[in-house]
Write an enzyme that holds these catalytic residues in place. Structure first.
Site, PDB file in Angstrom:
ATOM      1  N   TYR A 147      26.429  31.452 -48.588  1.00  0.00           N
ATOM      2  CA  TYR A 147      26.853  31.887 -49.916  1.00  0.00           C
ATOM      3  C   TYR A 147      26.415  33.316 -50.240  1.00  0.00           C
ATOM      4  O   TYR A 147      26.773  33.842 -51.286  1.00  0.00           O
ATOM      5  CB  TYR A 147      26.297  30.945 -50.989  1.00  0.00           C
ATOM      6  N   LYS A 199      20.737  21.403 -38.802  1.00  0.00           N
ATOM      7  CA  LYS A 199      21.523  21.276 -37.562  1.00  0.00           C
ATOM      8  C   LYS A 199      20.782  22.106 -36.519  1.00  0.00           C
ATOM      9  O   LYS A 199      21.275  23.123 -36.015  1.00  0.00           O
ATOM     10  CB  LYS A 199      22.951  21.803 -37.814  1.00  0.00           C
ATOM     11  N   ASP A 232      25.230  15.962 -39.904  1.00  0.00           N
ATOM     12  CA  ASP A 232      26.290  14.965 -39.656  1.00  0.00           C
ATOM     13  C   ASP A 232      25.714  13.548 -39.750  1.00  0.00           C
ATOM     14  O   ASP A 232      26.305  12.656 -40.369  1.00  0.00           O
ATOM     15  CB  ASP A 232      27.016  15.220 -38.322  1.00  0.00           C
ATOM     16  N   ASP A 256      25.910  21.789 -50.470  1.00  0.00           N
ATOM     17  CA  ASP A 256      27.169  21.688 -51.216  1.00  0.00           C
ATOM     18  C   ASP A 256      27.946  20.466 -50.746  1.00  0.00           C
ATOM     19  O   ASP A 256      28.454  19.686 -51.554  1.00  0.00           O
ATOM     20  CB  ASP A 256      27.996  22.959 -51.000  1.00  0.00           C
ATOM     21  N   ASP A 260      28.490  16.311 -52.716  1.00  0.00           N
ATOM     22  CA  ASP A 260      29.737  15.650 -53.131  1.00  0.00           C
ATOM     23  C   ASP A 260      29.751  14.213 -52.613  1.00  0.00           C
ATOM     24  O   ASP A 260      30.187  13.295 -53.314  1.00  0.00           O
ATOM     25  CB  ASP A 260      30.977  16.413 -52.625  1.00  0.00           C
TER      26      ASP A 260
END
Ligand code: IPM
Ligand code: MN
Length: 366
Positions: A147, A199, A232, A256, A260
């Site tokens: 970002y 990750k 993941d 982000d 959700d």
């Protein structure tokens, strides 16, 4: 956390900036203010609301977004209460960068705090999961990573073009975020488990730094159990075993995405709230659902997400009893709603606000 200013009557007063914004933003913020007023009255403090018009509608009228002067005015407030910014006639990216990300960056709100909690009676798409299984918080880094806006084009518009978008991870930025997450895990005092979601097997620079910082800071919190999950796998566990999580700390982009997923397992955008927090500065609280233009002005949108964001705002101001009133009131109402979806609650927007405000006033500490 900001210190309250005292008026001559000894009443605690907080200046709160209100950015109602676009679409259903003003409707949900109005109900949130109603509920916060009830909490303030019950706990003996005053909220001095200060409206600011940063919106897509204003942008279309005046071409203005958020100026340096606006930022200075916001700096003088105790907190910011945001409805939603987003307008169907404004091309994507303008309001996101010009308002939401602008405020997060200019006010150095380096934490995005996203509680994921299933309230009683709320439908979750997860089979066999109940409120005791879904109660964790995501601490998302909020000013760096992908970002940060670092990147560019080479040979733009040609068949040979290249686009670069660089993830920025500073030691200071990572460390303050990780430290906040450890402090929060300790203060929550629940399972006292902090999971770093990254990750590390692919992002061998960025998340190597995160991993090292996480392990270093962990030494100062021997009472907090640490864990690691690839992003993941985190998505998989959030669906299969959400009860494994207490606090998750992660970078901006992964945060982000997983929030959700978090929002939907707690019942959706009707209830999901978040805070953009600068522990040393001015923080901003928002329902994370957006402006929902098609429901605008119909008195059908669910204001609970905005109300919960308001509860987080009160907690942030240090008004813990008032914040507890709001949460208890919401938990008293959720079993009575048919659904959290707009138009399907069995109550209108204003009725939900009225009921929560009433429960806030009636609540007795046990
Ligand atoms: C969020 C939103 C924003 C983000 C958008 C609107 C820029 O999705 O708050 O999660 O990506 O941070
Ligand atoms: Mn998002």
């Amino acid at each position: 956390m900001s210190a309250p200013s005292h008026s001559t009557t000894q009443q605690r007063t907080y200046r709160v900036a209100v950015i109602a914004g676009d679409g259903t933003g003003p409707e949900v913020v109005r109900e949130g203010q109603k509920v916060l007023e009830a909490a303030a009255k019950a706990e003996g403090f005053t909220l001095a609301w200060e409206p600011h018009d940063f919106s897509g509608a204003r942008y279309l009228r005046t071409n203005e977004l958020v100026s340096d002067k606006d930022i200075e005015a916001l700096r003088a407030t105790a907190a910011i209460y945001l409805g939603a910014v987003g307008h169907p006639d404004v091309p994507p990216g303008i309001l996101e960068h010009g308002v939401l990300l602008r405020l997060r960056f200019a006010l150095d709100q380096y934490i995005n705090l996203r509680p994921v909690k299933l309230y009683p009676g709320v439908w979750t798409p997860l089979k066999d999961k109940t409120p005791e299984h879904i109660d964790f918080v995501v601490v998302r880094e909020n000013t760096e990573g992908l970002y940060a806006g670092v990147g560019g084009f080479l040979r733009k518009g040609t068949p040979d073009e290249v686009a670069l978008q660089t993830s920025v991870n500073s030691r200071k930025g990572v460390e303050r975020c990780v430290r906040y997450a450890f402090e929060l895990t300790r203060a929550r005092n629940k399972r006292k488990k902090l999971t770093f979601c990254g990750k590390t097997n692919v992002l061998t620079y960025a998340h190597d730094l995160w991993q090292r910082v996480f392990q270093e800071v962990a030494k100062e919190y021997p009472d907090v159990q640490t864990d690691y999950a690839h992003v993941d796998a985190t998505c998989m566990w959030m669906v299969k075993n959400p009860e494994w999580f207490d606090v998750i700390v992660t970078d901006n982009m992964f945060g982000d995405i997983i929030t959700d997923l978090g929002a939907i397992i707690q019942g959706g955008m009707g209830i999901a709230a978040g805070g953009n927090v600068n522990p040393q500065g001015v923080s901003m609280f928002e329902p994370i659902g957006g402006s929902a233009p098609k429901y605008t002005g119909k008195n059908v949108i669910n204001p609970l997400a905005a109300i919960c964001a308001g509860g987080m705002l009160l907690e942030h101001l240090g008004e813990r009893h008032a914040a507890a009133r709001v949460e208890q009131a919401v938990m008293r109402l959720t079993p009575q709603l048919k659904s959290l979806a707009a138009g399907q609650m069995g109550y209108s927007t204003t009725e939900v606000g009225d009921l929560v405000a009433r429960y806030v006033a009636e609540w007795k500490a046990t």
